[in-house]
Design a protein around this motif. Structure first.
Motif, short mmCIF file in Angstrom:
data_model
loop_
_atom_site.label_atom_id
_atom_site.label_comp_id
_atom_site.label_asym_id
_atom_site.label_seq_id
_atom_site.Cartn_x
_atom_site.Cartn_y
_atom_site.Cartn_z
N PRO A 167 0.83 -1.21 0.00
CA PRO A 167 0.00 0.00 0.00
C PRO A 167 0.86 1.26 0.00
O PRO A 167 1.95 1.28 0.58
CB PRO A 167 -0.80 -0.12 1.30
CG PRO A 167 -0.03 -1.05 2.16
CD PRO A 167 0.72 -1.96 1.25
N THR A 168 0.39 2.29 -0.69
CA THR A 168 1.09 3.58 -0.72
C THR A 168 0.07 4.68 -1.00
O THR A 168 -0.98 4.42 -1.62
CB THR A 168 2.18 3.61 -1.82
OG1 THR A 168 2.59 4.96 -2.01
CG2 THR A 168 1.70 3.05 -3.15
N LYS A 169 0.37 5.87 -0.51
CA LYS A 169 -0.51 7.01 -0.78
C LYS A 169 -0.16 7.68 -2.11
O LYS A 169 -0.76 8.70 -2.47
CB LYS A 169 -0.46 8.02 0.38
CG LYS A 169 -1.18 7.49 1.61
CD LYS A 169 -1.04 8.40 2.79
CE LYS A 169 -1.71 7.76 4.00
NZ LYS A 169 -1.30 8.40 5.26
N ASN A 170 0.83 7.14 -2.81
CA ASN A 170 1.17 7.63 -4.16
C ASN A 170 -0.10 7.60 -5.01
O ASN A 170 -0.79 6.57 -5.08
CB ASN A 170 2.25 6.73 -4.77
CG ASN A 170 2.81 7.27 -6.07
OD1 ASN A 170 2.06 7.64 -6.97
ND2 ASN A 170 4.12 7.31 -6.15
N ASP A 171 -0.41 8.73 -5.66
CA ASP A 171 -1.70 8.84 -6.35
C ASP A 171 -1.72 8.18 -7.74
O ASP A 171 -2.78 8.18 -8.39
CB ASP A 171 -2.12 10.30 -6.46
CG ASP A 171 -1.24 11.07 -7.43
OD1 ASP A 171 0.00 10.99 -7.26
OD2 ASP A 171 -1.77 11.72 -8.34
N LEU A 172 -0.59 7.64 -8.20
CA LEU A 172 -0.64 6.93 -9.49
C LEU A 172 -1.53 5.70 -9.32
O LEU A 172 -1.36 4.96 -8.35
CB LEU A 172 0.77 6.47 -9.89
CG LEU A 172 1.66 7.35 -10.75
CD1 LEU A 172 2.97 6.63 -11.05
CD2 LEU A 172 0.97 7.74 -12.06
N PRO A 173 -2.47 5.47 -10.23
CA PRO A 173 -3.34 4.30 -10.10
C PRO A 173 -2.54 2.99 -10.00
O PRO A 173 -1.49 2.87 -10.64
CB PRO A 173 -4.18 4.33 -11.38
CG PRO A 173 -4.10 5.73 -11.88
CD PRO A 173 -2.79 6.27 -11.42
N GLU A 174 -3.06 2.04 -9.23
CA GLU A 174 -2.34 0.78 -9.00
C GLU A 174 -2.04 0.06 -10.32
O GLU A 174 -0.99 -0.56 -10.47
CB GLU A 174 -3.13 -0.13 -8.06
CG GLU A 174 -2.33 -1.40 -7.74
CD GLU A 174 -2.92 -2.26 -6.63
OE1 GLU A 174 -3.73 -1.74 -5.84
OE2 GLU A 174 -2.56 -3.45 -6.57
N LYS A 175 -2.97 0.17 -11.27
CA LYS A 175 -2.78 -0.49 -12.56
C LYS A 175 -1.51 0.02 -13.26
O LYS A 175 -0.73 -0.75 -13.81
CB LYS A 175 -4.01 -0.17 -13.44
CG LYS A 175 -4.36 -1.23 -14.45
CD LYS A 175 -5.65 -0.84 -15.18
CE LYS A 175 -5.53 -1.22 -16.64
NZ LYS A 175 -6.60 -0.61 -17.46
N ILE A 176 -1.31 1.33 -13.16
CA ILE A 176 -0.11 1.94 -13.75
C ILE A 176 1.12 1.53 -12.96
O ILE A 176 2.15 1.14 -13.53
CB ILE A 176 -0.25 3.49 -13.78
CG1 ILE A 176 -1.32 3.89 -14.80
CG2 ILE A 176 1.09 4.17 -14.06
CD1 ILE A 176 -1.56 5.39 -14.92
N ARG A 177 1.02 1.59 -11.65
CA ARG A 177 2.18 1.28 -10.80
C ARG A 177 2.65 -0.16 -11.02
O ARG A 177 3.84 -0.43 -11.10
CB ARG A 177 1.85 1.53 -9.32
CG ARG A 177 1.74 3.03 -9.00
CD ARG A 177 1.64 3.33 -7.53
NE ARG A 177 0.31 3.06 -6.99
CZ ARG A 177 0.02 2.06 -6.17
NH1 ARG A 177 0.96 1.23 -5.76
NH2 ARG A 177 -1.22 1.89 -5.75
N LYS A 178 1.69 -1.08 -11.16
CA LYS A 178 2.02 -2.49 -11.39
C LYS A 178 2.84 -2.66 -12.66
O LYS A 178 3.85 -3.36 -12.68
CB LYS A 178 0.73 -3.31 -11.52
CG LYS A 178 0.43 -4.18 -10.32
CD LYS A 178 -0.78 -5.08 -10.64
CE LYS A 178 -1.08 -5.98 -9.47
NZ LYS A 178 -2.33 -6.72 -9.65
N LYS A 179 2.37 -2.02 -13.74
CA LYS A 179 3.06 -2.13 -15.03
C LYS A 179 4.45 -1.51 -14.94
O LYS A 179 5.41 -2.03 -15.51
CB LYS A 179 2.24 -1.43 -16.13
CG LYS A 179 1.02 -2.21 -16.56
CD LYS A 179 0.31 -1.46 -17.68
CE LYS A 179 -1.02 -2.10 -18.03
NZ LYS A 179 -1.85 -1.23 -18.88
N SER A 180 4.56 -0.38 -14.24
CA SER A 180 5.86 0.28 -14.10
C SER A 180 6.83 -0.59 -13.31
O SER A 180 8.01 -0.68 -13.65
CB SER A 180 5.71 1.63 -13.41
OG SER A 180 5.15 2.57 -14.31
#
Ligand SMILES: [Fe+2]
Length: 176
Positions: free
Chosen positions: A3-16
């Motif tokens: 979990p993180t308060k980073n506002d990038l959507p999880e879908k984007i974060r996963k791919k990154s």
């Protein structure tokens, strides 16, 4: 994903995170290859190349940290053990049977160019994912790798150019 308060959507974060881990394997592989060159180089240009390869190693180590830590910042797990790297790196293996300076210059430039190609593709992939910061990170890495490639390739190019140049004509002095 953590979990993180980073506002990038999880879908984007996963791919990154996936993209960052793919290039993390390459960049750790690249770092060990620079050390391999630093240790084994021999010949008349030993000290210059020995030091140059270690300088590249130091910069590449910074890239290793930048890439791994961004994966963690996005809630992922950085995967950087030797076994993961050996399985996942896209770089060709560094030749283990070379000693001459020009052979190491050739092998190091091949490794830098191979990694440079992967990173340039990663810039485009990060753009597609819509992660501008990962894109910026890879752009910084790419620019640095291009610079080191220039430093290394200049050793070969100077010799080629000198060999290709016709011998200079003697200057004729007009007789009186
Ligand atoms: Fe050393």
């Amino acid at each position: 994903m953590n979990p993180t308060k980073n506002d990038l959507p999880e879908k984007i974060r996963k791919k990154s995170v996936e993209l960052l881990n793919a290039r993390l394997a390459d960049v750790i592989d690249l770092q060990t290859q620079m050390k391999q060159a630093h240790w084994n180089i021999k010949g008349p240009h030993f000290i210059g190349l020995h030091k140059l390869f270690d300088e590249i190693n130091e910069t590449v180590e910074e890239y290793v940290d930048m890439i791994a830590e961004r994966a963690v910042q996005l809630g992922g797990i950085a995967k950087g053990t030797s076994r993961v790297v050996a399985n996942c790196s896209n770089l060709p293996e560094y030749p283990l049977d070379i000693t001459a300076g020009e052979d190491h210059v050739d092998a190091v430039s091949t490794a830098l160019a191979a990694f440079g190609k992967e990173v340039r593709a990663a810039i485009d992939q990060a753009e597609e994912i819509k992660d501008a910061d990962t894109m910026d990170l890879f752009t910084e890495v790419s620019r640095g790798i291009d610079q080191w490639l220039w430093f290394v390739e200049a050793h070969l190019q100077g010799a080629e150019t000198a060999a290709e140049e016709p011998p200079s004509k003697p200057v004729r002095v007009a007789k009186r």
